[in-house]
Design a protein around this motif. Structure first.
Motif, PDB file in Angstrom:
ATOM      1  N   ALA A 476     -40.449  58.776  51.942  1.00  0.00           N
ATOM      2  CA  ALA A 476     -40.658  57.442  51.381  1.00  0.00           C
ATOM      3  C   ALA A 476     -39.511  57.068  50.444  1.00  0.00           C
ATOM      4  O   ALA A 476     -38.746  57.910  49.984  1.00  0.00           O
ATOM      5  N   VAL A 477     -39.413  55.793  50.152  1.00  0.00           N
ATOM      6  CA  VAL A 477     -38.376  55.277  49.262  1.00  0.00           C
ATOM      7  C   VAL A 477     -38.811  55.471  47.805  1.00  0.00           C
ATOM      8  O   VAL A 477     -39.910  55.050  47.435  1.00  0.00           O
ATOM      9  N   PRO A 478     -37.997  56.099  46.942  1.00  0.00           N
ATOM     10  CA  PRO A 478     -38.390  56.304  45.543  1.00  0.00           C
ATOM     11  C   PRO A 478     -38.161  55.073  44.667  1.00  0.00           C
ATOM     12  O   PRO A 478     -38.786  54.919  43.626  1.00  0.00           O
ATOM     13  N   VAL A 479     -37.222  54.197  45.107  1.00  0.00           N
ATOM     14  CA  VAL A 479     -36.873  53.005  44.332  1.00  0.00           C
ATOM     15  C   VAL A 479     -36.854  51.804  45.257  1.00  0.00           C
ATOM     16  O   VAL A 479     -36.223  51.843  46.315  1.00  0.00           O
ATOM     17  N   GLU A 511     -37.571  51.418  38.302  1.00  0.00           N
ATOM     18  CA  GLU A 511     -38.638  52.415  38.393  1.00  0.00           C
ATOM     19  C   GLU A 511     -38.357  53.407  39.515  1.00  0.00           C
ATOM     20  O   GLU A 511     -38.131  53.004  40.660  1.00  0.00           O
ATOM     21  N   VAL A 512     -38.370  54.702  39.165  1.00  0.00           N
ATOM     22  CA  VAL A 512     -38.188  55.768  40.153  1.00  0.00           C
ATOM     23  C   VAL A 512     -39.520  56.480  40.325  1.00  0.00           C
ATOM     24  O   VAL A 512     -40.071  57.024  39.361  1.00  0.00           O
ATOM     25  N   HIS A 513     -40.033  56.462  41.569  1.00  0.00           N
ATOM     26  CA  HIS A 513     -41.340  57.064  41.861  1.00  0.00           C
ATOM     27  C   HIS A 513     -41.175  58.309  42.723  1.00  0.00           C
ATOM     28  O   HIS A 513     -40.174  58.470  43.420  1.00  0.00           O
ATOM     29  N   ALA A 514     -42.195  59.179  42.654  1.00  0.00           N
ATOM     30  CA  ALA A 514     -42.188  60.377  43.500  1.00  0.00           C
ATOM     31  C   ALA A 514     -42.345  59.957  44.954  1.00  0.00           C
ATOM     32  O   ALA A 514     -43.330  59.295  45.299  1.00  0.00           O
ATOM     33  N   PRO A 515     -41.390  60.319  45.843  1.00  0.00           N
ATOM     34  CA  PRO A 515     -41.479  59.893  47.243  1.00  0.00           C
ATOM     35  C   PRO A 515     -42.494  60.700  48.048  1.00  0.00           C
ATOM     36  O   PRO A 515     -42.829  60.332  49.162  1.00  0.00           O
ATOM     37  N   PHE A 516     -42.955  61.807  47.490  1.00  0.00           N
ATOM     38  CA  PHE A 516     -43.975  62.636  48.161  1.00  0.00           C
ATOM     39  C   PHE A 516     -44.657  63.499  47.107  1.00  0.00           C
ATOM     40  O   PHE A 516     -44.239  63.550  45.943  1.00  0.00           O
ATOM     41  N   ASP A 517     -45.718  64.186  47.506  1.00  0.00           N
ATOM     42  CA  ASP A 517     -46.389  65.141  46.615  1.00  0.00           C
ATOM     43  C   ASP A 517     -45.490  66.365  46.479  1.00  0.00           C
ATOM     44  O   ASP A 517     -45.011  66.905  47.483  1.00  0.00           O
ATOM     45  N   LYS A 567     -47.832  63.623  42.159  1.00  0.00           N
ATOM     46  CA  LYS A 567     -48.350  63.008  43.376  1.00  0.00           C
ATOM     47  C   LYS A 567     -47.402  61.909  43.847  1.00  0.00           C
ATOM     48  O   LYS A 567     -46.667  61.312  43.059  1.00  0.00           O
ATOM     49  N   LYS A 568     -47.437  61.650  45.129  1.00  0.00           N
ATOM     50  CA  LYS A 568     -46.641  60.569  45.704  1.00  0.00           C
ATOM     51  C   LYS A 568     -46.966  59.257  44.985  1.00  0.00           C
ATOM     52  O   LYS A 568     -48.130  58.893  44.829  1.00  0.00           O
ATOM     53  N   GLY A 569     -45.917  58.583  44.518  1.00  0.00           N
ATOM     54  CA  GLY A 569     -46.086  57.320  43.820  1.00  0.00           C
ATOM     55  C   GLY A 569     -46.064  57.434  42.313  1.00  0.00           C
ATOM     56  O   GLY A 569     -45.940  56.423  41.610  1.00  0.00           O
ATOM     57  N   ASP A 570     -46.189  58.657  41.764  1.00  0.00           N
ATOM     58  CA  ASP A 570     -46.141  58.830  40.310  1.00  0.00           C
ATOM     59  C   ASP A 570     -44.784  58.370  39.779  1.00  0.00           C
ATOM     60  O   ASP A 570     -43.741  58.605  40.398  1.00  0.00           O
ATOM     61  N   LEU A 571     -44.804  57.730  38.611  1.00  0.00           N
ATOM     62  CA  LEU A 571     -43.564  57.275  37.978  1.00  0.00           C
ATOM     63  C   LEU A 571     -42.830  58.467  37.374  1.00  0.00           C
ATOM     64  O   LEU A 571     -43.391  59.207  36.563  1.00  0.00           O
ATOM     65  N   GLY A 605     -32.229  48.620  55.314  1.00  0.00           N
ATOM     66  CA  GLY A 605     -32.892  47.348  55.039  1.00  0.00           C
ATOM     67  C   GLY A 605     -33.609  47.344  53.708  1.00  0.00           C
ATOM     68  O   GLY A 605     -33.600  48.321  52.969  1.00  0.00           O
ATOM     69  N   LYS A 606     -34.220  46.214  53.383  1.00  0.00           N
ATOM     70  CA  LYS A 606     -34.958  46.107  52.127  1.00  0.00           C
ATOM     71  C   LYS A 606     -36.252  46.910  52.212  1.00  0.00           C
ATOM     72  O   LYS A 606     -36.975  46.826  53.196  1.00  0.00           O
ATOM     73  N   LYS A 607     -36.525  47.672  51.136  1.00  0.00           N
ATOM     74  CA  LYS A 607     -37.693  48.554  51.150  1.00  0.00           C
ATOM     75  C   LYS A 607     -38.484  48.424  49.858  1.00  0.00           C
ATOM     76  O   LYS A 607     -37.939  48.153  48.791  1.00  0.00           O
ATOM     77  N   GLU A 608     -39.785  48.670  49.983  1.00  0.00           N
ATOM     78  CA  GLU A 608     -40.648  48.749  48.805  1.00  0.00           C
ATOM     79  C   GLU A 608     -40.802  50.225  48.420  1.00  0.00           C
ATOM     80  O   GLU A 608     -40.935  51.096  49.296  1.00  0.00           O
ATOM     81  N   ALA A 609     -40.824  50.501  47.134  1.00  0.00           N
ATOM     82  CA  ALA A 609     -40.942  51.887  46.677  1.00  0.00           C
ATOM     83  C   ALA A 609     -42.224  52.525  47.189  1.00  0.00           C
ATOM     84  O   ALA A 609     -43.306  51.945  47.066  1.00  0.00           O
ATOM     85  N   VAL A 610     -42.096  53.695  47.782  1.00  0.00           N
ATOM     86  CA  VAL A 610     -43.190  54.532  48.281  1.00  0.00           C
ATOM     87  C   VAL A 610     -43.879  53.955  49.515  1.00  0.00           C
ATOM     88  O   VAL A 610     -44.266  54.688  50.418  1.00  0.00           O
ATOM     89  N   LYS A 611     -43.984  52.631  49.614  1.00  0.00           N
ATOM     90  CA  LYS A 611     -44.698  52.030  50.745  1.00  0.00           C
ATOM     91  C   LYS A 611     -43.893  52.140  52.042  1.00  0.00           C
ATOM     92  O   LYS A 611     -44.471  52.210  53.123  1.00  0.00           O
ATOM     93  N   ASP A 612     -42.565  52.121  51.922  1.00  0.00           N
ATOM     94  CA  ASP A 612     -41.716  52.157  53.114  1.00  0.00           C
ATOM     95  C   ASP A 612     -41.012  53.510  53.226  1.00  0.00           C
ATOM     96  O   ASP A 612     -41.003  54.327  52.307  1.00  0.00           O
TER      97      ASP A 612
END
Length: 618
Positions: A476-479, A511-517, A567-571, A605-612
Motif C-alpha cells: 500500500a501507499v504510505p503517503v 502524513e506517513v502511515h504504515a503500509p502494512f501490519d 497496524k496498517k494505516g497507523d500514523l 498515478g495519484k494514490k490515496e494513503a493505504v487505500k491504494d
C-alpha cells in the motif's frame, strides 16, 4: 547470533560523549564503570538500547553499564578508544557523590579485578574438602599438599593483590605499593609475630599482628602512601627524585603501618565484621530473611560491594562466612523467577532472553536475570525477593556457611561443604532449592504484564495473492500523492536502486502511515526515515525528502518508537510538507523494498494513503 563487542564499545564511547567526556573506566564481574565529566549529556535510554548492553545504573558517582559475562571483552575494546587521564580520573561524578558512595567506589575498584581469581582458589579449597571427606585423596601426599597451598595462596597474600589495585585507584607507584604489602607478609616479620617477642621501632613498641588475609590495613597504607609519594615527588630535586621518592615512601610507610595503620585497620575490619556477626548471632533466621530478601536490591544500586570486606574478613578471622551462605538464596531465587518468566511468557524474544538469563543466574551472575527480565517486568523481581527471603530464613535456621571465598552458584557448591558439617551443607541445598522453585512458582502464579509479542503470525492487513503458484504481495501507499518510478527521483543513491527497488511519491500532505501490519525496525532520530518489516521477510524503508537529514528534525514529529508493532494505516510520522519546500528541500518521499532480489511492478498515478497500491512484488 554472537554480539560484536567491538561495535558495542564504539557505540558506548559515542553515546557517553566520546573520549573527551570519559575520565576513567574500570570493570567488575559484569559491569563497565565509567566516571564521566558530564553525565547530563548522556541519554540513558539510547545507551541501554546498544546491542550487548543489558542496562545502565548511575550510582556511586559512576555511570555503570551492565554487560554480563562478556564485560572483559567490552572493556578491552573500550580501552582501545579512550585515553584515561590519571590527573582527572576521579571526574566530576565522584566529587558530587556522598561519603558512602565514595567508599563503595573505592571498594569496588580495589576488589573487582581479582574477585574471580580469589573465588577460583575458594572453589579449589572446596573441591579438596569434598575429596578428603570421600577419602579420595591422601592428605599426606604431595598432590594434596601442593594443591592445598595453591588454594590458600591468594588469601595468604591478599594484601599483595590489594596493593596492585589500590595503587591504581590511589595513583601510587605499583612497585612501591607491592613492597609495602610484601613487607607485611614477609617471612622475617611473620617469624617475629610467631615468636611473640617485644619489638620496638625508634623506641616505640610495635603491636605484632598477622596481616596475611587482611584487607583494611593495606588499603589504609596505600591511601596514605599516595600523599607521601606526592610530597616527595613535589619537593625532591629532579636529579634524585626517582631514587629517593621510593626509598622515603617505603621507609616511612612500612613502619607507620606496623605502628598505626595496621592496628587501626585491623580494629576497623574487626568492628565491621563484629557488628554483622553480632546481629547474625541474635537471630540467624531473621538475618537470613533480610539478606535473602534485599541482597539483589543492593546489587541493582551497585552498593553490594560494601559487604566484601566483611565476608573476606570473616574467612580470615573465623575460617568461614555466614553472609555468603544466606546470600545464595537471593541468587537462586532470582534465577528461579526468571525461569518462571520463561515458562509463562508468550513473547518469543522474552522467552529466549529469560532462558539464557536463568541459566546464567544459576552460575551466580544475576545481572542478566535482574535487568534483562525480572526488573523489566517488575512483578518477577518482587517474587524473587520474597522467595529469597524465605530461602534465606531456611539457610539461617540451618546455620549455613561458606568455608572459602566464592560467588554463589552451582559451580561453587563445593565451597559450602566441609567434613563434619553435613547438616549445614544439606541446609544450604534445601534453602537454594526452595528459593529457586518458589521464585519460579510465585512468578507463574502472580504473573506479569507480558510484553507485546513480536510474533507477526497474528497480524492482518498484508495482502498476498497467488499468481502462477508464485506469491505476489501488494504494498500500500504510505503517503497520499503522485507515485512514479524510483529511477526518476533526484537522489542518486535511491535512483540507482542501490538501496533497493521502489517508487518515489510527491506527497499531497505530511502524513506517513504504515503500509502494512509489521514492526518498526529502523527509525532515524530526526524523523526523516523509518523502516518496517512484516515478519515474513519483507522489509521497506520510507525516506522523506532529499537531504532532509540536515534539518535535524525540524518540521518532523515522530509518532512511534523503534521496536513498536503497528497496524496498517497507523500514523508513523507527521512532517511539515510546506516547510520542506520553503526551506528549499525536494519533498519527494522514497518508498523502497530493501530486498533487491524482488521483482516489482510500479503502479503509477495519484494514490490515496493505504487505500491504494504503490507496487506489487513477485
Amino acid at each position: 547470533m554472537a554480539i560484536d563487542y567491538q561495535k558495542t564499545a564504539k557505540d558506548l564511547v559515542k553515546e557517553l560523549g566520546g573520549d573527551g567526556n570519559i575520565s576513567n573506566v574500570t570493570h567488575c564481574a559484569t559491569r563497565l564503570r565509567f566516571i564521566l565529566k558530564d553525565e547530563s549529556i548522556v541519554d540513558k535510554e539510547k545507551v541501554a538500547k546498544i546491542k550487548g548492553v543489558i542496562t545502565t545504573v548511575q550510582a556511586g558517582g559512576q555511570f555503570q553499564v551492565v554487560i554480563g559475562n562478556h564485560v572483559t571483552d567490552a572493556y578491552k575494546y573500550v580501552m582501545e578508544l579512550v585515553t584515561v587521564d590519571d590527573s582527572t580520573s576521579e571526574g566530576t561524578g565522584n566529587k558530587k557523590a556522598g561519603v558512602v558512595s565514595r567508599i563503595i567506589d573505592v571498594i569496588s575498584a580495589i576488589f573487582a579485578p581479582f574477585l574471580y581469581t580469589l573465588a577460583a582458589c575458594g572453589i579449589l579449597q572446596g573441591i579438596l574438602g569434598v575429596l578428603v571427606a570421600l577419602n579420595a585423596i591422601d592428605t599426606t601426599g604431595g598432590t594434596y599438599r601442593i594443591l592445598n597451598f595453591i588454594s590458600w595462596t591468594a588469601f595468604t597474600f591478599l594484601p599483595v593483590l590489594i596493593a596492585v589495585t589500590a595503587a591504581k585507584k590511589f595513583k601510587v607507584d605499583t612497585f612501591i605499593s607491592l613492597v609495602i604489602a610484601c613487607a607485611l607478609v614477609c617471612p622475617d616479620y611473620i617469624a617475629m609475630v610467631n615468636a611473640g617477642e617485644t619489638v620496638k621501632f625508634l623506641g616505640i613498641k610495635v603491636q605484632l599482628l598477622s596481616y596475611t588475609s587482611s584487607v583494611i590495613p593495606i588499603i589504609l597504607a596505600i591511601w596514605i602512601a599516595s600523599y607521601v609519594q606526592r610530597f616527595f615527588e613535589k619537593y625532591l630535586p629532579i636529579v634524585i627524585r626517582n631514587l629517593f621518592t621510593p626509598m622515603f615512601t617505603i621507609a616511612i610507610m612500612v613502619p607507620l603501618t606496623l605502628l598505626a595503620f595496621g592496628p587501626i585497620g585491623n580494629t576497623i575490619g574487626g568492628a565491621i565484621g563484629g557488628i554483622y556477626n553480632t546481629l547474625y548471632n541474635l537471630s540467624p533466621i531473621v538475618a537470613g530473611f533480610v539478606v535473602g530478601g534485599i541482597w539483589e536490591i543492593l546489587v541493582i544500586f551497585g552498593v553490594h560491594w560494601g559487604i566484601t570486606p566483611v565476608t573476606v574478613g570473616n574467612y580470615a578471622n573465623l575460617g568461614y562466612d555466614t553472609f555468603t551462605g544466606l546470600q545464595s538464596a537471593a541468587v537462586f531465587s532470582q534465577a528461579g523467577a526468571t525461569l518462571g518468566v520463561f515458562l509463562k511468557t508468550k513473547n518469543k524474544e522474552m522467552k529466549g532472553v529469560s532462558a539464557s538469563a536463568a541459566i546464567t543466574g544459576l552460575f551466580g551472575i544475576t545481572e542478566p536475570a535482574i535487568y534483562g527480565v525480572n526488573l523489566r517486568l517488575k512483578k518477577p523481581m518482587i517474587c524473587g525477593c520474597i522467595a529469597g527471603a524465605i530461602g534465606g530464613a531456611i539457610g539461617g535456621a540451618f546455620h549455613t556457611v561458606s568455608w572459602s571465598y566464592n560467588m554463589p552458584g552451582i559451580a561453587t557448591l563445593p565451597a559450602y561443604f566441609k567434613a563434619g558439617h553435613t547438616t549445614q551443607f544439606i541446609g544450604l541445598l534445601i534453602s537454594i532449592l526452595v528459593s529457586f522453585v518458589l521464585g519460579a512458582v510465585l512468578t507463574m502464579i502472580v504473573g506479569f504484564e507480558d510484553e507485546p509479542t513480536d510474533d507477526f503470525e497474528n497480524l492482518e492487513g498484508n495482502t498476498a495473492i497467488e499468481e502462477n503458484n508464485e506469491p505476489t504481495i501488494e504494498f500500500a501507499v504510505p503517503v497520499a500523492g503522485e507515485v512514479f518510478p524510483i529511477s526518476k527521483v533526484k537522489d542518486q543513491a535511491f535512483a540507482s536502486e542501490a538501496m533497493g527497488k521502489g517508487v518515489g511519491i510527491i506527497p499531497a500532505n505530511g502524513e506517513v502511515h504504515a503500509p502494512f501490519d509489521g514492526k518498526i525496525v529502523a527509525l532515524y532520530p530526526s524523523g526523516h526515515l523509518v523502516g518496517m518489516s512484516d515478519g515474513k521477510g519483507a522489509e521497506i524503508l520510507i525516506h522523506i525528502g532529499v537531504d532532509t537529514v540536515n534539518l535535524n528534525g525540524k518540521g518532523f514529529s515522530i509518532k512511534v518508537k523503534q521496536g513498536d508493532v503497528v497496524k496498517k494505516g497507523d500514523l508513523l510520522i507527521d512532517f511539515d510538507n510546506e516547510l520542506l519546500k520553503k526551506e528549499g528541500y525536494d519533498n519527494t518521499v522514497m518508498y523502497i523494498i530493501t530486498d533487491t532480489s524482488k521483482n516489482i511492478e510500479v503502479l503509477e498515478g495519484k494514490k490515496e494513503a493505504v487505500k491504494d497500491i504503490a507496487f506489487l512484488t513477485v
